[in-house]
Design a protein around this motif. Structure first.
Motif, short mmCIF file in Angstrom:
data_model
loop_
_atom_site.label_atom_id
_atom_site.label_comp_id
_atom_site.label_asym_id
_atom_site.label_seq_id
_atom_site.Cartn_x
_atom_site.Cartn_y
_atom_site.Cartn_z
N ARG A 1 48.69 47.48 42.60
CA ARG A 1 48.54 46.09 43.07
C ARG A 1 49.12 45.17 42.02
NH1 ARG A 1 44.60 45.22 47.03
NH2 ARG A 1 45.29 43.03 46.98
N GLU A 2 50.41 44.93 42.07
CA GLU A 2 51.10 44.14 41.05
C GLU A 2 50.50 42.74 40.92
OE1 GLU A 2 53.64 43.28 38.03
OE2 GLU A 2 53.64 45.22 39.06
N THR A 3 50.05 42.16 42.02
CA THR A 3 49.54 40.78 41.98
C THR A 3 48.21 40.67 41.25
OG1 THR A 3 48.47 41.09 44.15
CG2 THR A 3 50.70 40.15 44.12
N MET A 4 47.56 41.82 41.00
CA MET A 4 46.27 41.80 40.31
C MET A 4 46.41 42.15 38.83
SD MET A 4 43.48 43.17 43.03
CE MET A 4 43.10 42.22 44.50
N ARG B 1 37.40 31.52 41.22
CA ARG B 1 36.17 31.16 41.92
C ARG B 1 34.95 31.64 41.14
NH1 ARG B 1 37.80 32.51 46.43
NH2 ARG B 1 37.08 34.68 46.47
N ALA B 2 35.02 32.88 40.61
CA ALA B 2 33.90 33.40 39.83
C ALA B 2 33.67 32.56 38.57
CB ALA B 2 34.16 34.86 39.45
N GLU B 3 34.75 32.11 37.94
CA GLU B 3 34.63 31.29 36.74
C GLU B 3 34.02 29.93 37.08
OE1 GLU B 3 37.36 30.26 32.83
OE2 GLU B 3 38.34 30.53 34.77
N ALA B 4 34.44 29.33 38.20
CA ALA B 4 33.91 28.03 38.59
C ALA B 4 32.43 28.12 38.93
CB ALA B 4 34.70 27.50 39.79
N GLU B 5 31.99 29.28 39.44
CA GLU B 5 30.59 29.46 39.83
C GLU B 5 29.74 30.01 38.69
OE1 GLU B 5 30.87 32.02 43.18
OE2 GLU B 5 31.69 30.48 44.53
N ALA C 1 39.80 41.83 41.14
CA ALA C 1 39.91 40.65 41.99
C ALA C 1 41.23 39.96 41.69
CB ALA C 1 38.74 39.70 41.74
N GLY C 2 41.72 39.16 42.65
CA GLY C 2 42.95 38.41 42.47
C GLY C 2 42.71 37.13 41.69
N VAL C 3 43.78 36.37 41.51
CA VAL C 3 43.70 35.13 40.72
C VAL C 3 42.67 34.18 41.31
CG1 VAL C 3 44.98 33.10 39.96
CG2 VAL C 3 46.09 35.35 39.94
#
Length: 611
Positions: free
Chosen positions: A242-245, A278-282, A271-273
């Motif tokens: 999964r290159e995008t991850m 989202r996890a950081e914001a929460e 998880a993706g970007v």
């Protein structure tokens, strides 16, 4: 040539239909026989209301116990104007427990024609059930091994293979079988199909508090949680998967962090970007310092997951934790202790409770078209569902079904799901927030093993406190059903038709005057008492119904047309049409016409079937 078509099951008489014969069996007829399509009236026989002073919250009214053939009953629910609006396309759950095709059902089980009877009976009713199901509805059919494979092919044909959900295995016996057989049948199957594939996503899942044990930590607010490594492990965990991850994160010290595996290969994040942001914001992106294999301390990212408020998981397909036939017969025996009144094949209330819980919600409609002892209706009533149950045998209704349902409404049935079973709970109210009983039971067990092994002294204060904190107690059974609600008892009106010796349909002797008028109204789908104006017997929007119990003449037509208003049209139901009457009606009231009964008759096919 490209192959075409789909998998179907073929049997003798598949292109025909079955109706009840005078001797109590079935009679083969053409699919367009007037009696196959006749919508019968439902005749009210009794109304049974609860006698309890304070009904259980959610107790339902307007439930129906119908006595007669299930095909006639289902057709009435679909097409009868007094019931179609409530039931057609509105039934959330159908449970079907048909007579199994064994020697107990048909005398000549190995005969191909008898097998065809069973298959045709089931096919015809499944087609009707499909029309009754809501868009998010499902049907559950209870079978043994004799017909399960055959019926699955038929259900694939009726509902579509994509709507097949599963086959549940229910263990029906829980004691050793000493029959002189090599293999003993200890289970039965329940086939589940939905009307639409998305319906299975709306099924209620199994609530399992033990799942909270997987969230092994508790935060300052009392919420249980677990931290999961953000770097993906195991299968498909490389950057090439999964290159995008594979992307950069910044640790608390400002250093760049990539998902590099312990062996030095480039991995990927779980998880993706957007998911990480989202996890950081929460506040769920957690950085923890760890020492790697080389002894270097570094920051490692985790994502925090909180336990759900209601821990739940999918249901398994093997059910060994509900009552068996033995326990069910014992329950019914408490209600029907008289010798000779024991029902031979009852199903456990706990089994039906599970199905009804999975596939419906309070207030939904539950249908059982092979009612038997009334288990489905009894459980649906106790669970706050509306219900319809159909039973062919008047004797069964009188002996089991009706008395049992009366006991349910009157809170005279202490068995089945009436009582919540005893359950184990912690003894202390000051347990750590989010504690799970299974954890405390495990801790108590380990504590006893350590004491027994001499590794701990049972008299130590710390050990005594641990014992106190890990104890549990059993809460006795609690009543959850205390009666309430009501149901109506209905019988299916006899057919308006009979056949002469050549196989042509004739009106039965009782199909006169009011019987014919009501039968015509029901057949043509006109609302009852929607209009109170002579000579009309019903109304559907701006179309009125007039019934002539005999031959419609020109004089009849003129009388009827004179009573019409300018914006109204009429359908005239009759047993015959005089010359010129149809033409006169069309000329006098464009859009109006005459319906000659019987409807749906193909005499050539009828004669061919009889021959």
């Amino acid at each position: 040539m490209e192959p075409h078509g789909r998998l179907t099951l073929t049997w003798t008489g598949k292109d025909a239909s079955l109706i009840n014969a005078p001797d109590g069996g079935y009679e083969w007829v053409a699919q367009d026989d007037v009696r196959v399509h006749e919508v019968r009236r439902l005749l009210p026989e009794d109304h049974c209301s609860s006698s309890v002073a304070e009904p259980t919250p959610g107790a339902t009214d307007d439930n129906m116990l119908i006595i007669g053939d299930s095909s006639d009953a289902l057709r009435a629910l679909i097409h009868h104007p007094d019931y179609a609006q409530k039931y057609r396309g509105k039934v959330k759950l159908v449970y079907v427990d048909p007579p199994f095709n064994t020697g107990q059902t048909f005398e000549h089980y190995d005969d191909g024609l008898e097998h065809s009877v069973w298959l045709t009976v089931m096919r015809d009713r499944l087609v009707q059930i499909r029309d009754l199901l809501s868009e998010d509805g499902s049907v559950w059919v209870h079978l043994d091994d004799a017909e399960m494979a055959y019926l699955k092919v038929i259900m694939d044909e009726v509902f579509g293979r994509r709507n097949y959900v599963t086959s549940v295995i229910w263990r029906k016996v829980d004691s050793p079988n000493d029959n002189k057989v090599t293999v003993t049948p200890d289970h039965e199957n329940i086939l589940c199909y939905t009307k639409n594939p998305s319906t299975r996503n709306t099924f209620n899942r199994k609530i399992d508090p033990a799942l909270a044990a997987a969230y092994g930590k508790v935060d300052e607010s009392g919420r249980r949680y677990r931290d999961r490594l953000l770097r993906k492990n195991g299968k498909s965990s490389l950057r090439s998967d999964r290159e995008t991850m594979f992307f950069k994160l910044t640790d608390p010290d400002g250093n760049d962090v990539y998902p590099i595996r312990d062996d030095g290969r480039e991995g990927r994040w779980a998880a993706g970007v957007e998911g990480v942001q989202r996890a950081e914001a929460e506040g769920r992106l957690i950085w923890t310092k760890r020492i790697d294999d080389a002894g270097v301390e570094k920051w490692v990212p985790y994502t925090r997951e909180y336990a759900p408020d209601v821990p739940e998981r999918p249901w398994a397909t093997i059910w060994t934790d509900v009552h068996t036939s033995r326990q069910t017969k014992a329950h019914l025996k408490t209600m029907f202790p008289e010798e000779g009144t024991q029902f031979s094949t009852p199903k456990p209330e706990l089994l039906l409770e599970r199905i009804i819980h999975i596939a419906s919600n309070p207030g939904d409609i539950v249908l059982d078209c092979f009612g038997g002892s009334g288990t489905t209706a009894a459980v649906a009533h106790k669970m706050g569902r509306h219900w319809v149950t159909v039973e062919l045998s008047q004797n069964t209704v009188n002996t089991f079904t009706k008395p049992r349902l009366q006991r349910v409404t009157n809170n005279e049935d202490p068995g089945g799901i009436t009582m919540l079973p005893p359950r184990e709970v912690p003894t202390e109210d000051d347990f750590p927030e989010g504690g799970v009983l299974d954890e405390y039971k495990t801790a108590n067990k380990v504590l006893k093993e350590l004491v027994n092994a001499g590794l701990l002294n049972s008299n130590d204060a710390a050990v005594q406190e641990l014992k106190r904190l890990t104890k549990s107690k059993v809460i006795p059974a609690e009543e959850r059903w205390a009666g309430g609600g009501s149901f109506g008892v209905y019988s299916i009106a006899p057919s308006m038709y009979t056949l002469d010796e050549d196989g042509y349909p004739l009106f039965a002797d009782h199909a006169l005057n009011g019987v014919f008028t009501e039968g015509a109204r029901v057949q043509l789908g006109f609302a009852k008492n929607a209009i109170d104006r002579y000579p009309f017997a019903g109304q559907r929007d701006t179309t009125l119904l007039a019934v002539v119990d005999g031959i419609v003449s020109a004089a009849n037509v003129r009388d009827i047309v004179r009573s019409l208003r300018e914006d109204e049209r009429v359908i005239v139901a009759s047993k015959g049409i005089a010359p010129g009457a149809s033409e006169l009606l069309r000329a006098s009231s464009p859009g109006s016409h005459i319906k000659k009964f019987p409807l749906h008759a193909s005499f050539d096919v009828l004669k061919a079937v009889r021959s």
